[in-house]
Design a protein around this motif. Structure first.
Motif, PDB file in Angstrom:
ATOM      1  N   GLU A  74       0.836  -1.302   0.017  1.00 34.08           N
ATOM      2  CA  GLU A  74      -0.012   0.278  -0.222  1.00 34.08           C
ATOM      3  C   GLU A  74       0.904   1.278  -0.170  1.00 34.08           C
ATOM      4  OE1 GLU A  74      -3.790   1.934   2.668  1.00 34.08           O
ATOM      5  OE2 GLU A  74      -2.904   0.142   3.142  1.00 34.08           O
ATOM      6  N   PRO A  75       0.972   1.818  -1.005  1.00 37.35           N
ATOM      7  CA  PRO A  75       2.052   3.166  -1.058  1.00 37.35           C
ATOM      8  C   PRO A  75       1.334   4.216  -0.502  1.00 37.35           C
ATOM      9  CG  PRO A  75       1.413   2.232  -3.327  1.00 37.35           C
ATOM     10  CD  PRO A  75       0.438   1.552  -2.523  1.00 37.35           C
ATOM     11  N   GLN A  76       2.141   4.852   0.088  1.00 36.28           N
ATOM     12  CA  GLN A  76       1.665   6.052   1.139  1.00 36.28           C
ATOM     13  C   GLN A  76       1.905   7.444   0.351  1.00 36.28           C
ATOM     14  OE1 GLN A  76       0.011   5.626   4.275  1.00 36.28           O
ATOM     15  NE2 GLN A  76      -0.281   3.493   3.066  1.00 36.28           N
ATOM     16  N   TYR A  77       1.349   8.209  -0.047  1.00 38.56           N
ATOM     17  CA  TYR A  77       1.208   9.356  -0.542  1.00 38.56           C
ATOM     18  C   TYR A  77       0.873  10.755   0.257  1.00 38.56           C
ATOM     19  CZ  TYR A  77       2.164   6.976  -5.121  1.00 38.56           C
ATOM     20  OH  TYR A  77       2.417   6.259  -6.298  1.00 38.56           O
ATOM     21  N   GLU A  78       1.611  11.779   0.008  1.00 45.55           N
ATOM     22  CA  GLU A  78       1.363  12.903   0.840  1.00 45.55           C
ATOM     23  C   GLU A  78       0.861  13.615  -0.380  1.00 45.55           C
ATOM     24  OE1 GLU A  78       1.209  16.090   3.684  1.00 45.55           O
ATOM     25  OE2 GLU A  78       2.135  13.858   3.868  1.00 45.55           O
ATOM     26  N   ASP A  79      -0.457  14.143  -0.005  1.00 43.42           N
ATOM     27  CA  ASP A  79      -1.284  15.046  -1.278  1.00 43.42           C
ATOM     28  C   ASP A  79      -0.561  16.514  -1.617  1.00 43.42           C
ATOM     29  OD1 ASP A  79      -3.382  13.237  -1.431  1.00 43.42           O
ATOM     30  OD2 ASP A  79      -4.597  14.238   0.003  1.00 43.42           O
ATOM     31  N   GLY A  80      -0.496  16.838  -2.746  1.00 46.85           N
ATOM     32  CA  GLY A  80      -0.040  18.014  -2.986  1.00 46.85           C
ATOM     33  C   GLY A  80      -0.653  19.330  -2.771  1.00 46.85           C
ATOM     34  N   GLN A  81       0.000  20.215  -2.201  1.00 45.81           N
ATOM     35  CA  GLN A  81      -0.474  21.586  -1.831  1.00 45.81           C
ATOM     36  C   GLN A  81      -1.370  22.060  -2.903  1.00 45.81           C
ATOM     37  OE1 GLN A  81       2.259  24.259  -0.290  1.00 45.81           O
ATOM     38  NE2 GLN A  81       0.798  25.604   0.490  1.00 45.81           N
ATOM     39  N   GLU A  82      -2.566  22.210  -2.436  1.00 46.79           N
ATOM     40  CA  GLU A  82      -3.517  23.173  -3.331  1.00 46.79           C
ATOM     41  C   GLU A  82      -3.524  24.796  -3.079  1.00 46.79           C
ATOM     42  OE1 GLU A  82      -7.998  22.309  -4.800  1.00 46.79           O
ATOM     43  OE2 GLU A  82      -7.143  21.443  -3.240  1.00 46.79           O
ATOM     44  N   PHE A  83      -3.605  25.207  -4.475  1.00 42.98           N
ATOM     45  CA  PHE A  83      -3.599  26.808  -4.265  1.00 42.98           C
ATOM     46  C   PHE A  83      -5.060  27.133  -5.039  1.00 42.98           C
ATOM     47  CE2 PHE A  83       0.732  25.347  -4.472  1.00 42.98           C
ATOM     48  CZ  PHE A  83       1.280  26.279  -3.485  1.00 42.98           C
ATOM     49  N   PHE A  84      -5.678  27.892  -4.142  1.00 44.76           N
ATOM     50  CA  PHE A  84      -7.021  28.287  -4.865  1.00 44.76           C
ATOM     51  C   PHE A  84      -7.444  29.727  -4.263  1.00 44.76           C
ATOM     52  CE2 PHE A  84     -11.692  28.690  -5.494  1.00 44.76           C
ATOM     53  CZ  PHE A  84     -11.969  28.148  -6.737  1.00 44.76           C
TER      54      PHE A  84
END
Length: 225
Positions: A47-57
């Motif tokens: 099960e790969p563990q990813y950090e979500d990318g930062q979102e700019f809105f």
């Protein structure tokens, strides 16, 4: 980019090899280390563990989107869950950072004792699979295998263990790190294409090879330098 590609259909899991590493991920050679090869596993799930990318809105004063962008996710590590129907006392002791119980001459590992504290021991984990269907052999008639390797595994926790009117399965969960350069030269080079290596930020290796897996045996062995 390669001009040709290999296609193969993985099926089953036939061999698992566990090799002891030091704290820096370097395989331990000689009598201080351990190598175990088994077929007594039920499954290995990843099960790969990813950090979500930062979102700019951001919106403008009238409510319209002004900035709408999101960075790519980052792979941090891979979580591995392994289940064993056959328990190798030496290999299990290594994986869960337990004290091996030893008896007789020559010394035989008969069990283990698990203490409180942090799991500090590290190992590499390799699993071989068959290739299904017409692609089971290459053009020259050599059998092909799928080679999976996680070169640096640790932080292993013991999962549930049930004693009942049925079989008992030992489960472990663990986390990966990037490999050491020595792992490739001492372990992985036999199952990788000539000239290939594993980079320091690569956690999983998957390769189609005609090099046969190591021999399964209960007694642990050591790694030559």
């Amino acid at each position: 980019m390669a001009t040709h590609s290999t296609c193969a259909t993985p099926i089953k899991g036939t061999h698992m090899r566990i090799i002891e590493l030091d704290a820096c991920g370097v395989p331990i050679t000689g009598t201080g280390g351990l190598v175990a090869v088994t077929k007594g596993f039920v499954q290995v799930s990843m099960e790969p563990q990813y950090e979500d990318g930062q979102e700019f809105f951001e919106r403008t004063a009238d409510g319209s989107p002004c900035v709408n962008q999101k960075d790519d996710p980052t792979l941090k590590r891979i979580n591995l869950t392994s289940q064993f129907c056959e328990i190798n006392a030496s290999a299990a002791s290594l994986m869960i950072s337990a004290r091996e119980l030893v008896s007789g001459t020559p010394a035989t590992g008969t069990g283990f004792a698990l203490a409180e504290g942090n799991p500090t021991r590290r190992y590499s984990l390799e699993v071989w699979q068959e290739v299904a269907g017409a692609g089971a052999c290459d053009a020259s008639g050599q059998q092909r295998y799928i080679y999976n390797a996680w070169p640096n595994v640790g932080a292993t926790q013991l999962g549930g263990y049930t004693i009942e009117n049925g079989r008992s399965t030992l489960e472990t969960t663990s986390e990966t790190r990037g490999p050491s350069a020595q792992w490739v030269s001492l372990v992985g080079s036999d199952y990788l294409p000539v000239g290939e290596t594993v980079e320091e930020d690569e956690h999983w290796v998957w390769n189609v090879t005609t090099t046969a897996p190591p021999t399964i045996q209960c007694d642990p062995t050591t790694l030559a330098a």
